[in-house]
Motif scaffolding. Sequence first.
Motif, mmCIF file in Angstrom:
data_model
loop_
_atom_site.group_PDB
_atom_site.id
_atom_site.type_symbol
_atom_site.label_atom_id
_atom_site.label_comp_id
_atom_site.label_asym_id
_atom_site.label_seq_id
_atom_site.Cartn_x
_atom_site.Cartn_y
_atom_site.Cartn_z
ATOM 1 N N ARG A 30 0.857 -1.022 0.270
ATOM 2 C CA ARG A 30 -0.091 -0.089 0.024
ATOM 3 C C ARG A 30 0.972 1.324 -0.064
ATOM 4 N NH1 ARG A 30 -2.258 -0.377 4.497
ATOM 5 N NH2 ARG A 30 -1.083 0.601 5.691
ATOM 6 N N ASN A 32 0.876 4.970 1.045
ATOM 7 C CA ASN A 32 -0.237 5.867 1.757
ATOM 8 C C ASN A 32 -0.018 7.415 1.222
ATOM 9 O OD1 ASN A 32 -0.875 3.953 4.080
ATOM 10 N ND2 ASN A 32 1.265 4.024 4.315
ATOM 11 N N ALA A 33 0.964 7.722 0.696
ATOM 12 C CA ALA A 33 0.833 9.225 0.328
ATOM 13 C C ALA A 33 2.280 8.954 -0.620
ATOM 14 C CB ALA A 33 0.985 10.133 1.349
ATOM 15 N N ARG A 53 -3.504 9.093 0.049
ATOM 16 C CA ARG A 53 -4.002 7.814 -0.637
ATOM 17 C C ARG A 53 -5.425 8.172 -0.893
ATOM 18 N NH1 ARG A 53 -3.683 2.767 -1.589
ATOM 19 N NH2 ARG A 53 -5.322 1.379 -1.585
ATOM 20 N N LYS A 75 -2.361 4.900 -8.719
ATOM 21 C CA LYS A 75 -1.831 5.430 -7.546
ATOM 22 C C LYS A 75 -0.216 5.126 -7.278
ATOM 23 C CE LYS A 75 -6.336 5.643 -5.472
ATOM 24 N NZ LYS A 75 -7.258 5.318 -4.628
ATOM 25 N N THR A 76 0.333 4.939 -8.487
ATOM 26 C CA THR A 76 1.767 4.519 -8.465
ATOM 27 C C THR A 76 2.712 5.534 -9.064
ATOM 28 O OG1 THR A 76 1.656 3.043 -10.071
ATOM 29 C CG2 THR A 76 1.234 2.089 -8.103
ATOM 30 N N ALA A 99 5.108 4.380 2.202
ATOM 31 C CA ALA A 99 4.553 3.193 1.792
ATOM 32 C C ALA A 99 4.685 2.152 2.509
ATOM 33 C CB ALA A 99 4.897 2.582 0.353
ATOM 34 N N SER A 107 4.687 1.036 7.704
ATOM 35 C CA SER A 107 4.945 1.738 6.473
ATOM 36 C C SER A 107 6.473 2.784 6.610
ATOM 37 C CB SER A 107 4.010 2.780 6.017
ATOM 38 O OG SER A 107 2.788 2.272 5.844
#
Length: 121
Positions: A30, A32-33, A53, A75-76, A99, A107
């Motif tokens: 994931r 996150n930002a 995110r 979102k990558t 991440a 993360s």
Amino acid sequence: QVQLVESGGGLVQAGGSLRLSCAASGIIFRINAMGWYRQAPGKQRELVATIGRGGSINYADSVKGRFTISRDDAKTTVYLQMNSLKPEDTAVYYCNAYALSVGNSRSEDYWGQGTQVTVSS
């Protein structure tokens, strides 16, 4: 681990535009930002813009109204559209991702190698 590859830096005259891109890869659970930071010679690294995110966006006051951060649907990949560039925008721009990679329990911050942006007066 998360790898970040940046592109799009260069030399531009004041008032011009550049677009930076940063693609994240690796075994990612994931993100996150993601965001952009910059570091000018003799100065500390500073935040330019981030996107969370959920889509929340934050800009440094110095770039509001001139820079736009966005990302792709996956979102990558994150982009930074820089307009009305000023000489004081000259810096090395670093991509950041906060991440969680597969196999990790929490993360972490990951950084790209940096791309030089030079704005001539």
